[in-house]
Design a protein around this motif. Structure first.
Motif, PDB file in Angstrom:
ATOM      1  N   LEU A 139      28.229 -12.086 125.099  1.00 52.75           N
ATOM      2  CA  LEU A 139      29.453 -12.249 124.310  1.00 52.75           C
ATOM      3  C   LEU A 139      29.481 -11.330 123.091  1.00 52.75           C
ATOM      4  CD1 LEU A 139      30.105 -16.087 124.503  1.00 52.75           C
ATOM      5  CD2 LEU A 139      30.917 -14.242 125.979  1.00 52.75           C
ATOM      6  N   ILE A 140      28.335 -11.123 122.466  1.00 54.31           N
ATOM      7  CA  ILE A 140      28.281 -10.202 121.324  1.00 54.31           C
ATOM      8  C   ILE A 140      28.642  -8.785 121.797  1.00 54.31           C
ATOM      9  CG2 ILE A 140      26.720  -9.099 119.680  1.00 54.31           C
ATOM     10  CD1 ILE A 140      25.231 -11.864 119.544  1.00 54.31           C
ATOM     11  N   SER A 141      28.098  -8.395 122.936  1.00 51.80           N
ATOM     12  CA  SER A 141      28.418  -7.079 123.505  1.00 51.80           C
ATOM     13  C   SER A 141      29.874  -7.017 123.941  1.00 51.80           C
ATOM     14  CB  SER A 141      27.520  -6.788 124.709  1.00 51.80           C
ATOM     15  OG  SER A 141      26.168  -6.881 124.362  1.00 51.80           O
ATOM     16  N   ALA A 142      30.333  -8.078 124.563  1.00 49.60           N
ATOM     17  CA  ALA A 142      31.695  -8.118 125.088  1.00 49.60           C
ATOM     18  C   ALA A 142      32.729  -7.984 123.987  1.00 49.60           C
ATOM     19  CB  ALA A 142      31.915  -9.421 125.854  1.00 49.60           C
ATOM     20  N   LYS A 143      32.469  -8.586 122.843  1.00 43.35           N
ATOM     21  CA  LYS A 143      33.442  -8.522 121.751  1.00 43.35           C
ATOM     22  C   LYS A 143      33.601  -7.096 121.247  1.00 43.35           C
ATOM     23  CE  LYS A 143      36.371 -10.835 119.305  1.00 43.35           C
ATOM     24  NZ  LYS A 143      37.535 -11.443 119.940  1.00 43.35           N
ATOM     25  N   ARG A 144      32.549  -6.273 121.374  1.00 37.75           N
ATOM     26  CA  ARG A 144      32.666  -4.867 120.983  1.00 37.75           C
ATOM     27  C   ARG A 144      33.503  -4.091 122.001  1.00 37.75           C
ATOM     28  NH1 ARG A 144      29.678  -7.472 117.962  1.00 37.75           N
ATOM     29  NH2 ARG A 144      28.745  -6.570 116.112  1.00 37.75           N
ATOM     30  N   LEU A 145      33.397  -4.469 123.267  1.00 40.28           N
ATOM     31  CA  LEU A 145      34.151  -3.779 124.316  1.00 40.28           C
ATOM     32  C   LEU A 145      35.604  -4.227 124.390  1.00 40.28           C
ATOM     33  CD1 LEU A 145      31.434  -3.895 127.104  1.00 40.28           C
ATOM     34  CD2 LEU A 145      32.183  -1.883 125.809  1.00 40.28           C
ATOM     35  N   ALA A 146      35.849  -5.481 124.000  1.00 36.04           N
ATOM     36  CA  ALA A 146      37.209  -6.029 124.025  1.00 36.04           C
ATOM     37  C   ALA A 146      37.435  -6.827 122.737  1.00 36.04           C
ATOM     38  CB  ALA A 146      37.408  -6.903 125.259  1.00 36.04           C
ATOM     39  N   PRO A 147      37.684  -6.117 121.628  1.00 33.84           N
ATOM     40  CA  PRO A 147      37.785  -6.798 120.336  1.00 33.84           C
ATOM     41  C   PRO A 147      39.089  -7.571 120.113  1.00 33.84           C
ATOM     42  CG  PRO A 147      38.069  -4.432 120.050  1.00 33.84           C
ATOM     43  CD  PRO A 147      37.736  -4.667 121.490  1.00 33.84           C
ATOM     44  N   MET A 148      39.975  -7.565 121.066  1.00 30.61           N
ATOM     45  CA  MET A 148      41.240  -8.271 120.936  1.00 30.61           C
ATOM     46  C   MET A 148      41.010  -9.757 120.634  1.00 30.61           C
ATOM     47  SD  MET A 148      44.231  -8.407 123.823  1.00 30.61           S
ATOM     48  CE  MET A 148      43.413  -9.524 124.939  1.00 30.61           C
ATOM     49  N   PHE A 205      17.487 -13.745 117.293  1.00 30.53           N
ATOM     50  CA  PHE A 205      16.913 -12.651 118.068  1.00 30.53           C
ATOM     51  C   PHE A 205      17.963 -11.966 118.944  1.00 30.53           C
ATOM     52  CE2 PHE A 205      14.380 -10.961 121.677  1.00 30.53           C
ATOM     53  CZ  PHE A 205      13.729  -9.963 120.974  1.00 30.53           C
ATOM     54  N   ALA A 206      18.910 -12.731 119.496  1.00 31.00           N
ATOM     55  CA  ALA A 206      19.979 -12.133 120.314  1.00 31.00           C
ATOM     56  C   ALA A 206      20.777 -11.136 119.482  1.00 31.00           C
ATOM     57  CB  ALA A 206      20.885 -13.225 120.883  1.00 31.00           C
ATOM     58  N   ALA A 207      21.121 -11.525 118.249  1.00 29.65           N
ATOM     59  CA  ALA A 207      21.883 -10.624 117.375  1.00 29.65           C
ATOM     60  C   ALA A 207      21.046  -9.405 116.988  1.00 29.65           C
ATOM     61  CB  ALA A 207      22.346 -11.373 116.132  1.00 29.65           C
ATOM     62  N   LEU A 208      19.772  -9.616 116.687  1.00 34.28           N
ATOM     63  CA  LEU A 208      18.894  -8.507 116.319  1.00 34.28           C
ATOM     64  C   LEU A 208      18.686  -7.543 117.488  1.00 34.28           C
ATOM     65  CD1 LEU A 208      16.203 -10.387 114.207  1.00 34.28           C
ATOM     66  CD2 LEU A 208      17.937  -8.785 113.363  1.00 34.28           C
ATOM     67  N   LEU A 209      18.545  -8.089 118.684  1.00 36.57           N
ATOM     68  CA  LEU A 209      18.373  -7.259 119.871  1.00 36.57           C
ATOM     69  C   LEU A 209      19.611  -6.404 120.116  1.00 36.57           C
ATOM     70  CD1 LEU A 209      16.386  -6.616 122.144  1.00 36.57           C
ATOM     71  CD2 LEU A 209      17.433  -8.442 123.468  1.00 36.57           C
ATOM     72  N   PHE A 210      20.789  -6.993 119.942  1.00 40.82           N
ATOM     73  CA  PHE A 210      22.030  -6.234 120.096  1.00 40.82           C
ATOM     74  C   PHE A 210      22.102  -5.133 119.042  1.00 40.82           C
ATOM     75  CE2 PHE A 210      26.417  -5.371 118.939  1.00 40.82           C
ATOM     76  CZ  PHE A 210      26.903  -4.915 120.151  1.00 40.82           C
ATOM     77  N   ALA A 247      19.654  -3.676 117.470  1.00 41.74           N
ATOM     78  CA  ALA A 247      18.661  -2.652 117.794  1.00 41.74           C
ATOM     79  C   ALA A 247      19.174  -1.747 118.911  1.00 41.74           C
ATOM     80  CB  ALA A 247      17.348  -3.300 118.198  1.00 41.74           C
ATOM     81  N   GLY A 248      19.837  -2.326 119.888  1.00 41.04           N
ATOM     82  CA  GLY A 248      20.424  -1.536 120.971  1.00 41.04           C
ATOM     83  C   GLY A 248      21.487  -0.581 120.462  1.00 41.04           C
ATOM     84  N   ILE A 249      22.304  -1.028 119.519  1.00 38.88           N
ATOM     85  CA  ILE A 249      23.332  -0.166 118.929  1.00 38.88           C
ATOM     86  C   ILE A 249      22.678   0.982 118.153  1.00 38.88           C
ATOM     87  CG2 ILE A 249      25.157  -0.077 117.169  1.00 38.88           C
ATOM     88  CD1 ILE A 249      26.048  -1.348 119.792  1.00 38.88           C
ATOM     89  N   LYS A 250      21.648   0.660 117.366  1.00 39.08           N
ATOM     90  CA  LYS A 250      20.938   1.703 116.592  1.00 39.08           C
ATOM     91  C   LYS A 250      20.300   2.721 117.536  1.00 39.08           C
ATOM     92  CE  LYS A 250      21.204   0.126 112.318  1.00 39.08           C
ATOM     93  NZ  LYS A 250      22.095   0.709 111.373  1.00 39.08           N
TER      94      LYS A 250
END
Length: 188
Positions: free
Chosen positions: A46-55, A171-176, A178-181
């Motif tokens: 969901l954290i990733s999805a919100k970046r792909l579909a921020p609507m 950790f889920a937020a930190l992992l996301f 880290a992936g963005i960085k």
């Protein structure tokens, strides 16, 4: 907007597949930690999805798709997972609306989904210490050799259970993040 609709549908279907098949696999591999692993995976999604579909409302729509898949392909029961998926989607969407699409919201979504997972048996059935997830976790803690050197009462097992949920959400937020960085570093 036009690009977001196919993404919402695709991610909703992916979430449904994770709920249908991923949950079975996780329950088979690690039933004691299922209530921590599943919301961890959903939070990352969901954290990733919100970046792909921020609507606004996108996560809620993804949740409706995933819940309907679970409903139609897993016995047409409105109880349990169907309602849980809708509640998770509503909670995540509300947090993104309140906090925006940022790291603070990501942590809130991760921790919120984890705590919902920990407490939803209490909310839906009036159970906490007797919920199947907690009972399996308690049995695992009491029987795992790593933990046998400690004295475990119900309160300490419950605190450990909740602490693992909170840490998994963070950790889920930190992992996301880290992936963005990492992705940004590769682009440069």
């Amino acid at each position: 907007m036009e690009k977001q609709i196919p993404r919402i549908i695709s991610i909703g279907i992916l979430w449904g597949i994770v709920e249908l098949y991923g949950s079975r696999i996780l329950k088979g591999l690690q039933p004691e930690l299922f209530s921590i692993w599943m919301p961890f995976i959903v939070a990352l999604l969901l954290i990733s999805a919100k970046r792909l579909a921020p609507m606004r409302g996108s996560v809620l729509l993804m949740g409706v798709i995933a819940a309907l898949m679970k409903f139609f392909f897993a016995g047409m029961s409105v109880e349990g997972p169907f309602i849980a998926i809708l509640c998770e989607a509503a909670l995540a969407e509300a947090l993104f609306v309140l906090l925006g699409v940022n790291f603070r919201a990501d942590i809130s979504v991760g921790v919120g989904l984890q705590l919902y997972s920990a407490f939803h048996p209490l909310l839906t059935k009036g159970l906490f210490c007797n919920s199947i997830h907690f009972v399996k976790f308690k049995r695992w803690v009491l029987n795992e050799s790593l933990f046998k050197r400690f004295e475990w009462g119900d309160t300490s097992v419950m605190a450990f259970f909740l602490a693992l949920h909170v840490l998994a959400g963070i950790f889920a937020a930190l992992l996301f993040a880290a992936g963005i960085k990492l992705k940004e570093g590769v682009k440069k």
